[in-house]
Scaffold this motif. Structure first.
Motif, PDB file in Angstrom:
ATOM      1  N   UNK A  12       0.807  -1.200   0.000  1.00 60.92           N
ATOM      2  CA  UNK A  12       0.000   0.000   0.000  1.00 60.92           C
ATOM      3  C   UNK A  12       0.847   1.259   0.000  1.00 60.92           C
ATOM      4  N   UNK A  13       0.443   2.208  -0.792  1.00 61.62           N
ATOM      5  CA  UNK A  13       1.130   3.490  -0.854  1.00 61.62           C
ATOM      6  C   UNK A  13       0.767   4.323   0.349  1.00 61.62           C
ATOM      7  N   UNK A  14       1.566   5.374   0.663  1.00 62.03           N
ATOM      8  CA  UNK A  14       1.255   6.258   1.777  1.00 62.03           C
ATOM      9  C   UNK A  14      -0.147   6.809   1.644  1.00 62.03           C
ATOM     10  N   UNK A  15      -0.874   6.833   2.771  1.00 57.19           N
ATOM     11  CA  UNK A  15      -2.212   7.369   2.787  1.00 57.19           C
ATOM     12  C   UNK A  15      -3.272   6.295   2.653  1.00 57.19           C
ATOM     13  N   UNK A  16      -2.894   5.076   2.230  1.00 53.94           N
ATOM     14  CA  UNK A  16      -3.868   4.014   2.108  1.00 53.94           C
ATOM     15  C   UNK A  16      -4.277   3.531   3.493  1.00 53.94           C
ATOM     16  N   UNK A  17      -5.548   3.116   3.636  1.00 53.42           N
ATOM     17  CA  UNK A  17      -6.055   2.687   4.926  1.00 53.42           C
ATOM     18  C   UNK A  17      -5.524   1.309   5.259  1.00 53.42           C
ATOM     19  N   UNK A  18      -5.253   1.088   6.518  1.00 55.44           N
ATOM     20  CA  UNK A  18      -4.817  -0.216   6.990  1.00 55.44           C
ATOM     21  C   UNK A  18      -5.215  -0.335   8.448  1.00 55.44           C
ATOM     22  N   UNK A  19      -5.814  -1.414   8.852  1.00 53.27           N
ATOM     23  CA  UNK A  19      -6.265  -1.594  10.218  1.00 53.27           C
ATOM     24  C   UNK A  19      -5.980  -3.023  10.675  1.00 53.27           C
ATOM     25  N   UNK A  20      -5.077  -3.196  11.679  1.00 53.46           N
ATOM     26  CA  UNK A  20      -4.205  -2.140  12.165  1.00 53.46           C
ATOM     27  C   UNK A  20      -3.172  -1.756  11.130  1.00 53.46           C
ATOM     28  N   UNK A  21      -2.541  -0.603  11.347  1.00 50.84           N
ATOM     29  CA  UNK A  21      -1.676  -0.034  10.320  1.00 50.84           C
ATOM     30  C   UNK A  21      -0.580  -0.992   9.863  1.00 50.84           C
ATOM     31  N   UNK A  22       0.046  -1.669  10.799  1.00 50.24           N
ATOM     32  CA  UNK A  22       1.196  -2.503  10.445  1.00 50.24           C
ATOM     33  C   UNK A  22       0.828  -3.974  10.247  1.00 50.24           C
ATOM     34  N   UNK A  23      -0.495  -4.278  10.101  1.00 55.20           N
ATOM     35  CA  UNK A  23      -0.903  -5.671   9.966  1.00 55.20           C
ATOM     36  C   UNK A  23      -0.412  -6.269   8.660  1.00 55.20           C
ATOM     37  N   UNK A 185       6.391   5.180  -3.412  1.00 55.11           N
ATOM     38  CA  UNK A 185       6.806   3.813  -3.070  1.00 55.11           C
ATOM     39  C   UNK A 185       6.115   3.297  -1.818  1.00 55.11           C
ATOM     40  N   UNK A 186       5.792   2.023  -1.834  1.00 56.48           N
ATOM     41  CA  UNK A 186       5.236   1.407  -0.632  1.00 56.48           C
ATOM     42  C   UNK A 186       6.293   1.295   0.452  1.00 56.48           C
ATOM     43  N   UNK A 187       7.557   1.157   0.050  1.00 55.55           N
ATOM     44  CA  UNK A 187       8.664   1.014   0.990  1.00 55.55           C
ATOM     45  C   UNK A 187       9.753   2.016   0.638  1.00 55.55           C
ATOM     46  N   UNK A 188      10.178   2.800   1.623  1.00 50.25           N
ATOM     47  CA  UNK A 188      11.278   3.747   1.433  1.00 50.25           C
ATOM     48  C   UNK A 188      12.447   3.306   2.299  1.00 50.25           C
ATOM     49  N   UNK A 189      13.585   3.051   1.654  1.00 48.33           N
ATOM     50  CA  UNK A 189      14.816   2.646   2.328  1.00 48.33           C
ATOM     51  C   UNK A 189      15.781   3.816   2.332  1.00 48.33           C
ATOM     52  N   UNK A 190      16.297   4.169   3.514  1.00 49.01           N
ATOM     53  CA  UNK A 190      17.173   5.334   3.645  1.00 49.01           C
ATOM     54  C   UNK A 190      18.430   4.925   4.397  1.00 49.01           C
ATOM     55  N   UNK A 213       6.532   9.627   7.932  1.00 50.67           N
ATOM     56  CA  UNK A 213       5.921   8.589   8.759  1.00 50.67           C
ATOM     57  C   UNK A 213       4.473   8.935   9.068  1.00 50.67           C
ATOM     58  N   UNK A 214       4.209  10.180   9.416  1.00 53.96           N
ATOM     59  CA  UNK A 214       2.846  10.612   9.718  1.00 53.96           C
ATOM     60  C   UNK A 214       1.926  10.492   8.515  1.00 53.96           C
ATOM     61  N   UNK A 215       2.490  10.588   7.318  1.00 52.68           N
ATOM     62  CA  UNK A 215       1.702  10.441   6.092  1.00 52.68           C
ATOM     63  C   UNK A 215       1.451   8.974   5.738  1.00 52.68           C
ATOM     64  N   UNK A 216       1.982   8.057   6.540  1.00 50.23           N
ATOM     65  CA  UNK A 216       1.746   6.637   6.315  1.00 50.23           C
ATOM     66  C   UNK A 216       2.827   5.924   5.542  1.00 50.23           C
ATOM     67  N   UNK A 217       3.967   6.588   5.322  1.00 54.25           N
ATOM     68  CA  UNK A 217       5.049   5.964   4.566  1.00 54.25           C
ATOM     69  C   UNK A 217       5.729   4.872   5.387  1.00 54.25           C
ATOM     70  N   UNK A 218       5.909   3.697   4.814  1.00 56.68           N
ATOM     71  CA  UNK A 218       6.687   2.641   5.449  1.00 56.68           C
ATOM     72  C   UNK A 218       8.162   2.948   5.251  1.00 56.68           C
ATOM     73  N   UNK A 219       8.903   2.985   6.350  1.00 58.64           N
ATOM     74  CA  UNK A 219      10.302   3.396   6.328  1.00 58.64           C
ATOM     75  C   UNK A 219      11.191   2.341   6.974  1.00 58.64           C
ATOM     76  N   UNK A 220      12.305   2.052   6.325  1.00 56.09           N
ATOM     77  CA  UNK A 220      13.401   1.325   6.964  1.00 56.09           C
ATOM     78  C   UNK A 220      14.627   2.207   6.805  1.00 56.09           C
ATOM     79  N   UNK A 221      15.123   2.717   7.932  1.00 60.09           N
ATOM     80  CA  UNK A 221      16.219   3.685   7.926  1.00 60.09           C
ATOM     81  C   UNK A 221      17.414   3.096   8.649  1.00 60.09           C
ATOM     82  N   UNK A 222      18.509   2.976   7.941  1.00 60.64           N
ATOM     83  CA  UNK A 222      19.760   2.485   8.519  1.00 60.64           C
ATOM     84  C   UNK A 222      20.516   3.678   9.090  1.00 60.64           C
ATOM     85  N   UNK A 223      20.957   3.581  10.336  1.00 67.98           N
ATOM     86  CA  UNK A 223      21.610   4.726  10.966  1.00 67.98           C
ATOM     87  C   UNK A 223      22.493   4.281  12.122  1.00 67.98           C
TER      88      UNK A 223
END
Length: 285
Positions: A12-23, A185-190, A213-223
């Motif tokens: 799902x792209x950012x903004x798409x509904x999901x319940x629960x969000x991370x299901x 993108x459904x997934x953003x890698x940074x 993140x607040x807009x619903x973007x799935x993020x994996x951030x290496x730091x």
């Protein structure tokens, strides 16, 4: 028969509904192994790494230098093929895909921002963004519309005519993120979102990640930066190519909230204590 990419409706792209969000799992890595053989030595960069990111979840991958963070990101992005294990996107196995199929996927559903990502001189900021839309078959009108949207999200209004050499390091990082967001993108890698930035500029990078993140973007951030990791929903800590902890941040109730000092511990810079009732090693390997 032509191989099909993962079903976009399942990523799902950012903004798409999901319940629960991370299901809905956007990405699942199981027992990833990556080994580099060099003259006189063998480097085991990943030694059975597991990682899951659900729809709309912000996962920070942290650890000391040499822990395997960037290697993991490269494998998740399809830049390198793992030697063992499994990688699924939207429930479909992709670790055995060809490079050509991965290129197509990164253009459509996976956004990638590397710490050393080159911009494309002598293109302007507008040109770089619009070119991505045009190459995907979009119209000039669609390219202009999408350019305005991502520049607004990234706080880059007014930068359309700038060349890469006219931008600061902070601004170049934001443009790189804007380019990665072009195809929603459904997934953003940074990779290393705040690396090399001054405190004020790093704060801006954190604000942008929070906004995405607040807009619903799935993020994996290496730091390796505790400030970035403390912004995430979860922190997955690597050491020596292995996952040594996977902690949910900001959980209410019986589990205590994990703060920046804990993230520094998780990164391997200090001994790790007991977190969420689970004993950790007295000292990371």
């Amino acid at each position: 028969m032509r191989d099909a990419a993962p079903d976009p409706s399942r990523m799902r792209a950012p903004g798409a509904e999901s319940s629960p969000k991370a299901a809905i799992e956007v990405v699942r890595a199981e027992q990833l192994v990556k080994t580099y053989r060099r003259p006189g030595t063998v480097v085991r960069a990943l030694r059975g790494v597991d990682l899951v990111a659900g729809c709309g979840e912000f996962v920070a991958v942290t650890g000391p230098p040499g822990a395997g963070k960037s290697t993991l990101l490269h494998v998740l992005a399809g830049l390198e093929r793992p030697d063992g294990g499994r990688l699924d996107l939207a429930g479909e196995r992709v670790d055995e895909w060809s490079g050509e199929r991965w290129v197509a996927l990164r253009r459509q559903r996976v956004g990638l921002v590397l710490s050393s990502l080159p911009l494309l001189p002598p293109s302007t900021v507008a040109g770089m963004i619009e070119l991505r839309v045009l190459l995907a078959g979009g119209s000039s009108a669609a390219a202009r519309e999408r350019r305005a949207e991502v520049l607004n999200v990234c706080g880059l209004q007014g930068y359309e005519g700038c060349l890469p050499g006219e931008l600061s390091r902070r601004e170049r990082r934001r443009v790189a993120i804007a380019v990665a967001l072009v195809h929603r993108p459904a997934l953003l890698l940074v990779d290393e979102a705040a690396d090399g930035l001054e405190a004020r500029d790093a704060g801006g990078a954190l604000h942008l990640l929070r906004r995405l993140h607040e807009r619903g973007q799935t993020l994996v951030v290496v730091t390796h930066d505790a400030r970035v990791a403390a912004t995430a929903d979860r922190v997955v800590s690597l050491s020596g190519g292995r996952v040594v902890d996977d902690v949910v941040l900001g959980v209410s109730g019986n589990a205590r909230t994990v703060g920046v000092s804990d993230v520094v511990e998780l990164a391997g810079y200090r001994p790790l204590g007991h977190i969420d009732g689970r004993p950790g090693p007295s000292r990371l390997p």
